[in-house]
Design a protein around this motif. Sequence first.
Motif, PDB file in Angstrom:
ATOM      1  N   ARG A 100      -7.646 -71.318 -57.293  1.00  0.00           N
ATOM      2  CA  ARG A 100      -8.165 -70.434 -58.028  1.00  0.00           C
ATOM      3  C   ARG A 100      -6.428 -69.303 -58.464  1.00  0.00           C
ATOM      4  N   ALA A 101      -5.724 -69.324 -56.825  1.00  0.00           N
ATOM      5  CA  ALA A 101      -4.290 -68.583 -57.224  1.00  0.00           C
ATOM      6  C   ALA A 101      -3.633 -69.053 -57.896  1.00  0.00           C
ATOM      7  N   ALA A 102      -2.932 -68.739 -58.221  1.00  0.00           N
ATOM      8  CA  ALA A 102      -1.444 -68.785 -58.896  1.00  0.00           C
ATOM      9  C   ALA A 102      -0.103 -69.604 -57.981  1.00  0.00           C
ATOM     10  N   ALA A 103       0.260 -70.572 -58.114  1.00  0.00           N
ATOM     11  CA  ALA A 103       1.599 -70.577 -57.181  1.00  0.00           C
ATOM     12  C   ALA A 103       3.002 -70.433 -57.700  1.00  0.00           C
ATOM     13  N   SER A 104       4.017 -71.275 -57.235  1.00  0.00           N
ATOM     14  CA  SER A 104       5.549 -70.850 -58.003  1.00  0.00           C
ATOM     15  C   SER A 104       5.860 -71.766 -58.124  1.00  0.00           C
ATOM     16  N   ALA A 105       6.934 -72.655 -58.725  1.00  0.00           N
ATOM     17  CA  ALA A 105       7.246 -73.931 -59.485  1.00  0.00           C
ATOM     18  C   ALA A 105       7.293 -74.407 -57.771  1.00  0.00           C
ATOM     19  N   ASP A 106       8.475 -73.980 -57.267  1.00  0.00           N
ATOM     20  CA  ASP A 106       9.363 -73.815 -55.262  1.00  0.00           C
ATOM     21  C   ASP A 106       7.300 -75.295 -54.713  1.00  0.00           C
ATOM     22  N   GLU A 107       6.246 -74.114 -54.749  1.00  0.00           N
ATOM     23  CA  GLU A 107       5.808 -74.604 -53.973  1.00  0.00           C
ATOM     24  C   GLU A 107       4.604 -75.659 -54.840  1.00  0.00           C
ATOM     25  N   ILE A 108       4.650 -75.756 -56.176  1.00  0.00           N
ATOM     26  CA  ILE A 108       4.325 -76.899 -56.430  1.00  0.00           C
ATOM     27  C   ILE A 108       4.771 -77.666 -56.152  1.00  0.00           C
TER      28      ILE A 108
END
Length: 381
Positions: free
Chosen positions: A325-333
Motif C-alpha cells: 500500500r505505502a510508497a517506497a524510495s528507490a533505495d528501499e526498493i
Amino acid sequence: MTDDERHARVALARIIEPGDELGGRWLREFGAVEVARRLVGGGEPLPGASAKRWEGLRGRVGRVRPERDLAEARAAGARFVCPGDPEWPAQLDDLGDSRPTGLWVRGRPSLRIWALRSVAVVGARACTEYGAHVAAMLGSGLAERGWVVVSGGAYGVDGAAHRGALGAGGATVAVLACGVDRPYPRGHTQLITRIAEQGLVVGELPPGDHPTPSRFILRNRVIAALTRGTVVVEAAYRSGALVTARAAQRLGRFTMGVPGPVTSGLSAGVHELLRGEAVLVSDAEEVAELVGDMGELAPDRRGPVLPRDLLEPGARRVLAALPGRAAASADEIAREAGTAKDDVVGRLYELRSLGYVERHGDGWKLTRQAMISVRGDRKEC
C-alpha cells in the motif's frame, strides 16, 4: 465357418453359460460339432465334467432350437457372429477358453471394424450428477475424435456414456447380459433401440434369454476384451465396473480412472484402481492420448498467462519488492529486490510506462490495478 459349425455353436449358446472355461476347452479340443453331438445327441460325456455337471448340461438340451433362434434374430435385425467369421473381433481370442461361443449382433456396422478403435466407459449405476456429467462428456468427446464408445447399456454411467456418444453423432456399442432382442433394463428400451439403429447391440445369450447377476459379471469380460482400454467413472469398492477394469488389466489393456471427491463412497473403487496400475484421466483428450496412435496427444495444461508473466525477471523482481500500500524510495526498493539503485530506477520507469507503478514525490507506489494483481499473487502463494 461351415453351416454345421454355425448351427452347433447356436445350439451350444443355449447349453453352455458365458465364460464357461471347461466348455471353451471342449470347443478348442473337439470342435463345436462334436461337442454339440455329444451333448444334444446323448453321446459319451466329455472329459473334465462330473456326472452332476454333465447331467445339468444335458438338462438344457430341451431348450436347443438353432433354426428358431436364427429366425428370431433375423426378425430382430440381428445376426450370429462366430470365431472365424470375417466380422469376428480377433481381440476376443485373448480370453482363451472363456472366449464367447459366438455373439449375437444387432445393427448394421461391422463389429470387427468398430472394435479396432473402441474404448469402454463404465461405472456406477447409481451415479451422482458429477459421474453422469463426466461420462456424457467422455462419450461425446471420444465420439467426436472418431472413437467407438462401448458400455453395458445400464443405468447411470453406462447410459450417460452412450447418450453422450449418440448426441455427438458418434458410434457406440452396448454389450448386454441378455438376448439382444430383449433390451434390459426395460427403462432403457428406447435408448438401446436407438443404439441398435445408430450403432451396435451385442450379447452372448440367444434371443429371449434373461439376465442374471452372474451373467452381468461375465458380460464385463467381453467389454474389457473388445476395447483398447477401459475408463471407470465412479465405482464403489464392490462394483461391476471394477470387474471390467481388472479384466482389462489381466488382458493387457489400458485401465483408466476419473477421480472424484475422497468423501464419496462412489469414488473409493476408482481411487483404489488409481493407487495401482490405472492411469488418471480427466477428459477424452487424455484417454485418446493413452489408447490412441502415436501423435494423438492431449494439449499441454497450464494456468492463464497474466500480463505480469510477460515481464522480464528483473522487472518482476522490482515489482514484487514494492510494498502493498505505502510508497517506497528507490533505495528501499533496491534493498528489497537485492539489486543496484540505478537498475531499480530504470525498472521503475519501465513499470510506470506499463501502468504498474506511479511516482509520488521521491517515492514509488503500486497502481490500483497492480495492487490487485500483486495481492492475487500473494494469495496463491
